[in-house]
Design an enzyme around this catalytic site. Structure first.
Site, PDB file in Angstrom:
ATOM      1  N   HIS A   1      76.969  78.674  44.313  1.00 27.67           N
ATOM      2  CA  HIS A   1      77.717  78.357  45.535  1.00 27.67           C
ATOM      3  C   HIS A   1      78.831  77.371  45.213  1.00 27.67           C
ATOM      4  O   HIS A   1      78.660  76.439  44.424  1.00 27.67           O
ATOM      5  CB  HIS A   1      76.791  77.868  46.653  1.00 27.67           C
ATOM      6  CG  HIS A   1      76.281  76.468  46.545  1.00 27.67           C
ATOM      7  ND1 HIS A   1      76.989  75.385  47.039  1.00 27.67           N
ATOM      8  CD2 HIS A   1      75.127  75.969  46.052  1.00 27.67           C
ATOM      9  CE1 HIS A   1      76.277  74.278  46.848  1.00 27.67           C
ATOM     10  NE2 HIS A   1      75.150  74.597  46.251  1.00 27.67           N
TER      11      HIS A   1
ATOM     12  N   GLU B   1      76.854  77.850  51.546  1.00 28.45           N
ATOM     13  CA  GLU B   1      75.450  77.732  51.125  1.00 28.45           C
ATOM     14  C   GLU B   1      74.795  76.538  51.782  1.00 28.45           C
ATOM     15  O   GLU B   1      73.627  76.594  52.187  1.00 28.45           O
ATOM     16  CB  GLU B   1      75.383  77.606  49.596  1.00 28.45           C
ATOM     17  CG  GLU B   1      73.953  77.636  49.018  1.00 28.45           C
ATOM     18  CD  GLU B   1      73.298  76.273  48.885  1.00 28.45           C
ATOM     19  OE1 GLU B   1      72.140  76.202  48.458  1.00 28.45           O
ATOM     20  OE2 GLU B   1      73.954  75.239  49.214  1.00 28.45           O
ATOM     21  N   GLU B   2      75.564  75.459  51.900  1.00 27.53           N
ATOM     22  CA  GLU B   2      75.008  74.219  52.447  1.00 27.53           C
ATOM     23  C   GLU B   2      74.674  74.330  53.934  1.00 27.53           C
ATOM     24  O   GLU B   2      73.987  73.464  54.479  1.00 27.53           O
ATOM     25  CB  GLU B   2      75.983  73.063  52.217  1.00 27.53           C
ATOM     26  CG  GLU B   2      76.255  72.752  50.744  1.00 27.53           C
ATOM     27  CD  GLU B   2      75.075  72.140  50.022  1.00 27.53           C
ATOM     28  OE1 GLU B   2      73.987  72.017  50.633  1.00 27.53           O
ATOM     29  OE2 GLU B   2      75.221  71.787  48.839  1.00 27.53           O
TER      30      GLU B   2
ATOM     31  N   ASP C   1      72.434  76.488  40.473  1.00 25.59           N
ATOM     32  CA  ASP C   1      72.703  75.505  41.519  1.00 25.59           C
ATOM     33  C   ASP C   1      72.219  74.144  41.032  1.00 25.59           C
ATOM     34  O   ASP C   1      71.014  73.919  40.921  1.00 25.59           O
ATOM     35  CB  ASP C   1      71.967  75.921  42.802  1.00 25.59           C
ATOM     36  CG  ASP C   1      72.363  75.099  44.018  1.00 25.59           C
ATOM     37  OD1 ASP C   1      73.072  74.094  43.840  1.00 25.59           O
ATOM     38  OD2 ASP C   1      71.954  75.468  45.128  1.00 25.59           O
TER      39      ASP C   1
END
Length: 435
Positions: free
Chosen positions: A121, A167-168, A196
């Site tokens: 990400h 993604e967060e 990640d």
């Protein structure tokens, strides 16, 4: 990596994201003849991180979804890939009323019916530049893709790289991508590798324990460096591999730790500081270029390249698995009560497999007299063999397959054997479980 607790996503995003002393474990992976992956220059990976830091600094200090720093990050990565000969595409989605982007890059060639993906990400949280989380994974995947170009790699499988947005906010971008694939397109994915946070300053070396082939590929690489690894648990289900795994795609990846605390045992084998988080700047403004362990970033970047080169080269034979066995003889009384042979399983995580192999060797003068069961640690019985009055042959020498996915792997398993007819005797010679 996204936090353990997620905020509420936009309606649009949600719609898109619809042993005993005689027991010895041993793992063996079938060798695969492939070209060696190149060394990934640490300086190149760090140069990408410097660019991401500069982008964040120039755009309010972050590279978060919906902010100009994220789009600038996407544009930077895409320009590098376009210049290297990749076919790139931006996939748009909406989350929180803002437009998000996934960047997809395909390397020409390879079997289009067998696609190996590697991704990370690209977004940060709003509170910082996100250089470890997840500039580290994004930069290493980018430099691996550029190494593919420099080598003009011609793998058997088709290679695809991805940088995910939002993604967060709950894996929004990767969920959107997976959900956008047809069933036929999903079936072409032979694996997805996720990276990640791979440069944590108080680093650990964690390997996802999802697909056994991918897992062993990474473990073999680190074993060659004499670097011990552990199974990744802190971020399980919290990064972009999760949507792929839910869709039935084999997944794997690497991680160096986030807010969890490094133990004394981990510090002893990896270095660093016990009693301190793997990344004290996780989701904070101090997650800058100063928040990177160069050794961890270098090792993990090379491991990514090793996996891409290895797993894209034709068919990889699954590892034989971890074998637990015992050779302690246990007498089976003639026409008597059931006896058990215990086998301790340790060092596993999660449940036993859905295709647990049970290899049994019983010496007996009339095998039709025997009833054989496998007992799980909680006492659940799985019938392996019924008695049969017409089966007069000697001995039981067979391998059975049991769906034991509902059972915890660790614990004492037992082979239970009973002789239900008179006049013949024997004993349990040996048996083993293959996970």
């Amino acid at each position: 990596m996204r936090p353990a607790r997620l905020g509420t996503l936009s309606a649009a995003a949600l719609a898109v994201a619809a042993l005993l002393a005689t027991a010895a474990p041993a793992v063996q992976a079938a060798p695969v003849a492939v070209a060696a992956a190149p060394d990934i220059p640490l300086a190149n990976v760090k140069a990408h991180l410097t660019q991401l830091q500069s982008i964040a600094t120039a755009n309010g200090g972050n590279r978060a979804h919906g902010r100009p720093g994220y789009k600038a990050s996407v544009d930077h990565v895409r320009a590098e890939l376009d210049a290297a000969g990749f076919t790139t595409a931006l996939q748009q989605f909406t989350s929180g009323g803002a437009t998000g982007y996934n960047l997809i890059a395909d390397w020409p060639g390879g079997d289009p019916g067998q696609v190996l993906m590697a991704g990370a990400h690209l977004d940060s949280v709003a509170s910082g530049a996100g250089i470890n989380d997840n500039g580290s994974g994004s930069a290493a995947v980018l430099e691996t893709a550029l190494a593919v170009s420099r080598a003009q790699l011609a793998p058997d499988k088709h290679l695809r790289f991805a940088w995910w947005g939002a993604e967060e906010l709950g894996l929004v971008g990767s969920k959107y991508y997976v959900n956008s694939l047809s069933t036929a397109e999903r079936a072409k994915l032979t694996g997805y590798l996720n990276f990640d946070m791979i440069g944590s300053p108080n680093a650990g070396y964690f390997v996802y324990d999802d697909d056994p082939v991918i897992e062993q590929t990474f473990k073999d690489y680190f074993a060659g460096l004499a670097v011990p690894t552990e199974i990744e648990t802190e971020g399980d289900g919290r990064s972009d591999h999760a949507p792929f795994k839910s869709a039935g795609v084999p997944v794997g990846g690497l991680f160096t730790g986030a807010s969890n605390t490094k133990t004394s045992a981990q510090a002893q084998k990896w270095g660093g500081t016990a009693g301190q988080s793997f990344d004290r700047c996780y989701h904070s403004s101090c997650d800058t270029t100063a928040n990177i362990d160069d050794t961890a970033l270098d090792r993990n970047s090379d491991a990514i390249a090793h996996a891409v080169w290895t797993l894209s080269a034709g068919t990889v034979t699954p590892p034989a698995g971890t074998v637990f066995s015992t050779t302690v003889d246990v007498a089976v009384p003639d026409n008597g009560g059931a006896v058990t042979s215990p086998l301790a399983v340790t060092g596993r995580t999660g449940n036993a497999p859905s295709a647990l192999k049970v290899a049994v060797e019983i010496k007996h003068t009339y095998r039709g007299d025997l009833v054989v069961d496998l007992l799980a640690p909680d006492g659940t019985a799985y019938r392996l063999k019924n008695s049969s009055s017409g089966d007069s042959a000697d001995d039981v020498s067979a391998t059975y397959t049991v769906n034991a996915s509902g059972e915890a792997a660790n614990g004492t398993w037992k082979l239970r054997v009973q002789d239900v007819a008179a006049q013949d005797t024997g004993y349990v010679d040996s048996w083993q479980l293959t996970f």
